[in-house]
Enzyme design. Structure first.
Site, mmCIF file in Angstrom:
data_model
loop_
_atom_site.group_PDB
_atom_site.id
_atom_site.type_symbol
_atom_site.label_atom_id
_atom_site.label_comp_id
_atom_site.label_asym_id
_atom_site.label_seq_id
_atom_site.Cartn_x
_atom_site.Cartn_y
_atom_site.Cartn_z
ATOM 1 N N ASP A 156 0.850 -1.194 0.000
ATOM 2 C CA ASP A 156 0.000 0.000 0.000
ATOM 3 C C ASP A 156 0.888 1.247 0.000
ATOM 4 O O ASP A 156 0.623 2.193 0.726
ATOM 5 C CB ASP A 156 -0.931 -0.020 1.210
ATOM 6 C CG ASP A 156 -2.067 0.998 1.081
ATOM 7 O OD1 ASP A 156 -2.454 1.306 -0.076
ATOM 8 O OD2 ASP A 156 -2.561 1.487 2.106
ATOM 9 N N LYS A 158 2.016 4.612 -0.959
ATOM 10 C CA LYS A 158 1.385 5.796 -1.536
ATOM 11 C C LYS A 158 1.902 6.985 -0.751
ATOM 12 O O LYS A 158 2.469 6.815 0.338
ATOM 13 C CB LYS A 158 -0.133 5.685 -1.444
ATOM 14 C CG LYS A 158 -0.626 5.461 -0.026
ATOM 15 C CD LYS A 158 -2.097 5.211 0.039
ATOM 16 C CE LYS A 158 -2.478 4.810 1.467
ATOM 17 N NZ LYS A 158 -3.872 4.466 1.617
ATOM 18 N N ASN A 161 1.780 7.449 3.026
ATOM 19 C CA ASN A 161 2.610 6.584 3.861
ATOM 20 C C ASN A 161 4.079 6.994 3.845
ATOM 21 O O ASN A 161 4.917 6.324 4.421
ATOM 22 C CB ASN A 161 2.491 5.125 3.409
ATOM 23 C CG ASN A 161 1.120 4.571 3.692
ATOM 24 O OD1 ASN A 161 0.456 5.024 4.613
ATOM 25 N ND2 ASN A 161 0.682 3.619 2.895
ATOM 26 N N ASP A 174 3.167 2.756 8.113
ATOM 27 C CA ASP A 174 1.914 2.058 7.886
ATOM 28 C C ASP A 174 2.048 0.757 7.098
ATOM 29 O O ASP A 174 1.777 0.696 5.894
ATOM 30 C CB ASP A 174 0.897 2.967 7.202
ATOM 31 C CG ASP A 174 -0.512 2.608 7.650
ATOM 32 O OD1 ASP A 174 -0.670 1.513 8.233
ATOM 33 O OD2 ASP A 174 -1.431 3.395 7.428
ATOM 34 N N THR A 196 -4.632 1.182 -3.059
ATOM 35 C CA THR A 196 -5.296 2.446 -3.322
ATOM 36 C C THR A 196 -5.446 2.614 -4.827
ATOM 37 O O THR A 196 -4.464 2.434 -5.540
ATOM 38 C CB THR A 196 -4.409 3.568 -2.749
ATOM 39 O OG1 THR A 196 -4.173 3.257 -1.397
ATOM 40 C CG2 THR A 196 -5.055 4.903 -2.874
#
Ligand code: ADE
Length: 311
Positions: A156, A158, A161, A174, A196
C-alpha cells in the site's frame, strides 16, 4: 495554491473517522507514560496522534486502533502480523515501532515521530526537481529493498505513507496491509484485493494473483512520477476509465522530464509484471545510480547489543 486537485480530491475520498465512543483528548495521559497531543491523521481503522513521552520528553506518534472494529472486520491476524513485522524492521527510512499497548477496547502503537509530516504536504506546493525526486526515490527503494529481502511487502505504498523526519529524510510508515511471504498462496501469489486505486498495479485490478514485490515496484513508479510531475500518471474522474489507463500502462511525461527518467519510468510502469523492472535492475539504471550511495544500517546484532547495554 496551484496544486494537483486529483491528489487532494483522492485524499478526501479515502478519509473516514473512527469513532469508538471514548475519544482521546488533548493532554490526556496514556498509561501514565505518554501525554497525547494533536491529531496528526486518520484512516479507515486508525487515528494517529502526536504524543510526548513523559519520562524523556521525546516526541512520538501514537496510532490508535479500535479493537472492536478490528474484531468485527476479522483483522486480528492482520494486526498481529503488523506488530511482528514492524518490530523486526530497522532501517533509517522506515518508521520504528517503539512499543505496543492495549486497553479493553483499543490498541496503541507507539511509533517514531516523523516531524516533517507527509511528503505530500510538501509536494502539494508544486513538484520536486529531478534531483530531489531522485533523492527521495533512492531512499524509498533502499527501504523497499530492505523489506523485500526479508519477505515483507508493503502493498500500500502511496504518498500518505511517506513521511519526513526533522532532517527532511524519508520515513515509510503504515504496514497495515503488508503481507509476509508466509501468507503467500500455494501458487506463490497473493490474492487479496487491497491498495489504493491510483497506485495499484494492473495485475491487482485484473484480479489476478500477484507478486508483492512487483506490486510495490509499480507503486514506487507512480510515486516517482508524481514527485517529478506533480500529478498522477493515470487519472480520470471515472474510476473505470482510470483502471483502463492503468491496465494499458499508457502515460505521458511532462515536458521537463529528462529522456533518462522517462525511459526509467517506462521500465517501472510496465503493465506486465513479468517484464517489469526488478529492484536490482533499478539500482543499476543510469538515472537511478546518479549519486546513489548504499545506505548502511546497523545489523540486528548491533541493535541487540545497544538495547541490552541500555539496561
Ligand atoms: N502520521 C502518521 N504517522 C506519523 C508519524 N510516525 N509521525 C508523524 N506523523 C505521522
Amino acid at each position: 495554491v496551484q496544486v494537483m486537485p486529483e491528489i487532494r480530491e483522492y485524499n478526501g475520498n479515502t478519509l473516514s473517522y473512527v469513532t469508538d465512543g471514548e475519544e482521546e483528548e488533548l493532554g490526556c495521559k496514556l498509561f501514565k507514560k505518554y501525554e497525547l497531543g494533536k491529531l496528526l491523521g486518520y484512516g479507515a481503522f486508525a487515528k494517529v496522534y502526536h504524543a510526548r513521552d513523559l519520562r524523556t520528553g521525546e516526541s512520538v506518534a501514537i496510532k490508535v486502533m479500535s479493537k472492536q472494529r478490528i474484531l468485527k472486520k476479522n483483522l486480528t491476524a492482520h494486526i498481529k502480523r503488523e506488530i511482528s513485522i514492524l518490530r523486526q524492521l530497522r532501517h533509517p527510512h522506515i518508521v520504528r515501532l517503539h512499543e505496543v499497548m492495549a486497553t479493553k477496547t483499543k490498541i496503541y502503537f507507539v511509533l517514531e515521530f516523523a516531524k516533517g509530516g507527509e511528503l505530500f504536504g510538501k509536494i502539494a506546493k508544486g513538484r520536486f526537481s529531478e534531483n530531489l525526486s531522485r533523492k527521495y526515490f533512492q531512499q524509498l527503494i533502499s527501504a523497499v529493498e530492505y523489506c523485500h529481502s526479508r519477505g515483507v511487502f508493503h502493498r500500500d505504498l502511496k504518498p500518505e505513507n511517506l513521511l519526513l523526519d526533522d532532517d527532511w529524510e524519508l520515513k515509510i510508515t503504515d504496514f497495515g496491509l503488508s503481507a509476509v511471504s508466509e501468507q503467500i498462496q500455494p501458487d506463490g501469489l497473493l490474492h487479496t484485493l487491497c491498495g489504493t486505486p491510483a497506485y495499484v498495479a494492473p495485475e491487482i485490478l485484473a484480479k489476478k494473483g500477484y507478486d508483492g514485490a512487483k506490486v510495490d515496484i509499480w507503486s514506487c513508479g507512480i510515486i516517482l512520477y508524481v514527485l517529478n510531475a506533480g500529478y498522477l500518471p493515470f487519472n480520470d474522474p471515472n474510476l473505470m476509465v482510470m483502471y483502463r489507463k492503468i491496465c494499458k500502462g499508457q502515460f505521458r511525461c511532462p515536458k521537463w522530464t529528462s529522456p533518462e527518467l522517462k525511459r526509467f519510468l517506462t521500465r517501472i510502469l510496465d503493465p506486465n509484471p513479468n517484464t517489469r523492472i526488478t529492484i536490482q535492475e533499478m539500482i543499476n539504471d543510469p538515472w537511478f545510480r546518479n549519486g546513489y550511495e548504499e545506505i548502511k544500517y546497523p545489523t540486528d546484532n548491533e541493535f541487540e547489543f545497544k538495547n541490552s547495554s541500555e539496561g
